[in-house]
Design a protein around this motif. Structure first.
Motif, short mmCIF file in Angstrom:
data_model
loop_
_atom_site.label_atom_id
_atom_site.label_comp_id
_atom_site.label_asym_id
_atom_site.label_seq_id
_atom_site.Cartn_x
_atom_site.Cartn_y
_atom_site.Cartn_z
N GLY A 55 0.81 -1.22 0.00
CA GLY A 55 0.00 0.00 0.00
C GLY A 55 0.84 1.25 0.00
N ILE A 56 1.87 1.27 0.82
CA ILE A 56 2.74 2.45 0.91
C ILE A 56 3.51 2.67 -0.39
CG2 ILE A 56 4.80 3.38 2.06
CD1 ILE A 56 3.66 2.02 4.66
N THR A 57 4.10 1.59 -0.93
CA THR A 57 4.87 1.77 -2.17
C THR A 57 3.95 2.10 -3.35
OG1 THR A 57 4.92 -0.63 -2.54
CG2 THR A 57 6.84 0.36 -1.45
N SER A 58 2.73 1.59 -3.34
CA SER A 58 1.78 1.95 -4.41
C SER A 58 1.45 3.43 -4.36
CB SER A 58 0.50 1.12 -4.29
OG SER A 58 0.76 -0.23 -4.55
N LEU A 59 1.28 3.95 -3.16
CA LEU A 59 1.03 5.39 -3.02
C LEU A 59 2.23 6.21 -3.50
CD1 LEU A 59 -0.80 5.65 0.42
CD2 LEU A 59 -1.72 6.23 -1.83
N ILE A 60 3.42 5.79 -3.09
CA ILE A 60 4.64 6.50 -3.51
C ILE A 60 4.79 6.42 -5.03
CG2 ILE A 60 7.16 6.47 -3.41
CD1 ILE A 60 6.84 5.59 -0.43
N ASP A 61 4.56 5.23 -5.58
CA ASP A 61 4.67 5.06 -7.04
C ASP A 61 3.71 5.98 -7.77
OD1 ASP A 61 6.55 3.09 -6.62
OD2 ASP A 61 5.20 1.42 -7.07
N LEU A 105 16.07 -12.35 -0.45
CA LEU A 105 16.42 -12.13 -1.86
C LEU A 105 15.74 -13.14 -2.78
CD1 LEU A 105 20.19 -11.18 -1.54
CD2 LEU A 105 18.28 -9.67 -2.11
N ALA A 106 15.64 -14.38 -2.34
CA ALA A 106 14.99 -15.40 -3.16
C ALA A 106 13.54 -15.02 -3.44
CB ALA A 106 15.07 -16.77 -2.49
N PHE A 107 12.79 -14.68 -2.40
CA PHE A 107 11.40 -14.30 -2.60
C PHE A 107 11.28 -13.00 -3.41
CE2 PHE A 107 10.24 -17.58 0.31
CZ PHE A 107 8.89 -17.79 0.12
N GLY A 108 12.12 -12.02 -3.07
CA GLY A 108 12.07 -10.74 -3.76
C GLY A 108 12.41 -10.84 -5.23
N PHE A 109 13.45 -11.61 -5.54
CA PHE A 109 13.87 -11.73 -6.93
C PHE A 109 12.94 -12.62 -7.75
CE2 PHE A 109 18.45 -10.43 -5.89
CZ PHE A 109 18.20 -9.13 -6.27
N VAL A 110 12.39 -13.67 -7.16
CA VAL A 110 11.44 -14.49 -7.91
C VAL A 110 10.25 -13.64 -8.33
CG1 VAL A 110 9.75 -16.36 -7.68
CG2 VAL A 110 12.12 -16.73 -7.01
N LEU A 170 12.93 -3.97 -6.92
CA LEU A 170 13.57 -3.44 -5.70
C LEU A 170 12.55 -3.24 -4.60
CD1 LEU A 170 16.06 -0.92 -7.34
CD2 LEU A 170 16.55 -3.21 -6.45
N GLU A 171 11.36 -2.78 -4.95
CA GLU A 171 10.30 -2.63 -3.96
C GLU A 171 9.93 -3.98 -3.35
OE1 GLU A 171 8.04 1.28 -5.83
OE2 GLU A 171 7.04 -0.67 -5.89
N GLY A 172 9.86 -5.01 -4.20
CA GLY A 172 9.52 -6.35 -3.71
C GLY A 172 10.55 -6.87 -2.72
N VAL A 173 11.82 -6.65 -3.02
CA VAL A 173 12.87 -7.07 -2.08
C VAL A 173 12.71 -6.30 -0.76
CG1 VAL A 173 15.36 -7.08 -1.65
CG2 VAL A 173 14.48 -7.77 -3.90
N LEU A 174 12.41 -5.01 -0.86
CA LEU A 174 12.17 -4.20 0.33
C LEU A 174 10.99 -4.74 1.15
CD1 LEU A 174 12.72 -1.65 2.07
CD2 LEU A 174 11.13 -0.45 0.55
N TRP A 175 9.90 -5.12 0.49
CA TRP A 175 8.74 -5.67 1.20
C TRP A 175 9.13 -6.89 2.03
CZ3 TRP A 175 4.78 -6.47 -3.34
CH2 TRP A 175 4.46 -5.24 -3.90
N PHE A 176 9.86 -7.81 1.39
CA PHE A 176 10.23 -9.04 2.09
C PHE A 176 11.25 -8.76 3.20
CE2 PHE A 176 8.60 -10.83 -1.94
CZ PHE A 176 7.62 -11.65 -1.41
N LYS A 177 12.09 -7.77 3.02
CA LYS A 177 13.04 -7.41 4.08
C LYS A 177 12.28 -6.84 5.28
CE LYS A 177 17.07 -7.02 5.90
NZ LYS A 177 17.78 -8.24 6.32
#
Length: 158
Positions: A31-37, A96-101, A125-132
């Motif tokens: 939700g946050i990254t969608s707003l920023i995007d 990284l595995a989940f983010g990159f897949v 990059l956002e996806g990797v951030l989410w999983f982190k």
């Protein structure tokens, strides 16, 4: 045998708690990254215009559901990946595995459909951030005893 069944149920409950926490983290981060995007990146950077989405339409809701389900799977898996180990390579490798897949699939589709890869690199990059973020929340929850790490000594034989 009843003790084994009780232990198995306790492990499942802890996995459900880990999955639920990670799902909530990914939903929030989505939700946050969608707003920023939509409100910043797509508006002020023309090359990233495709990142803008109409909030609360069907596409957004499906994407939110996918992010939430991905978080659930990540939370359950992360708990098993790290067990009681403090190995940073295992922790970061899971993230990284989940983010990159997730992200590399988006890059592949984006390149095939539009030929413009940059917005999809941002999404990766956002996806990797989410999983982190979810991993940090899970680590904190485990440190505080809210969620128990998977016990590698658990006997799964009946």
């Amino acid at each position: 045998m009843n003790n084994t069944s009780d232990n198995l149920m306790a492990e499942r409950l802890e996995s459900l708690k880990a999955g639920t926490l990670a799902a909530l983290c990914l939903l929030s981060a989505f939700g946050i990254t969608s707003l920023i995007d939509s409100l910043v990146l797509a508006k002020y950077f023309p090359a990233l215009g495709s990142l803008g989405v109409e909030l609360l339409n069907l596409q957004f809701l499906v994407s939110a559901a996918i992010a939430t389900f991905s978080g659930l799977l990540f939370g359950v898996t992360y708990r098993y990946i790290i067990r009681q180990d403090q190995n940073l390579q295992l922790k970061n490798g899971g993230v990284l595995a989940f983010g990159f897949v997730r992200g590399l699939a988006q890059i592949d589709v984006g390149f095939a459909c539009s030929g413009d890869v940059l917005p999809f690199v941002i999404l990766t990059l956002e996806g990797v951030l989410w999983f982190k973020i979810a991993a940090i929340a899970l680590d904190v929850a485990m440190q505080r005893g809210w969620i128990q790490p998977f016990s590698s000594n658990f006997n799964t034989h009946f």
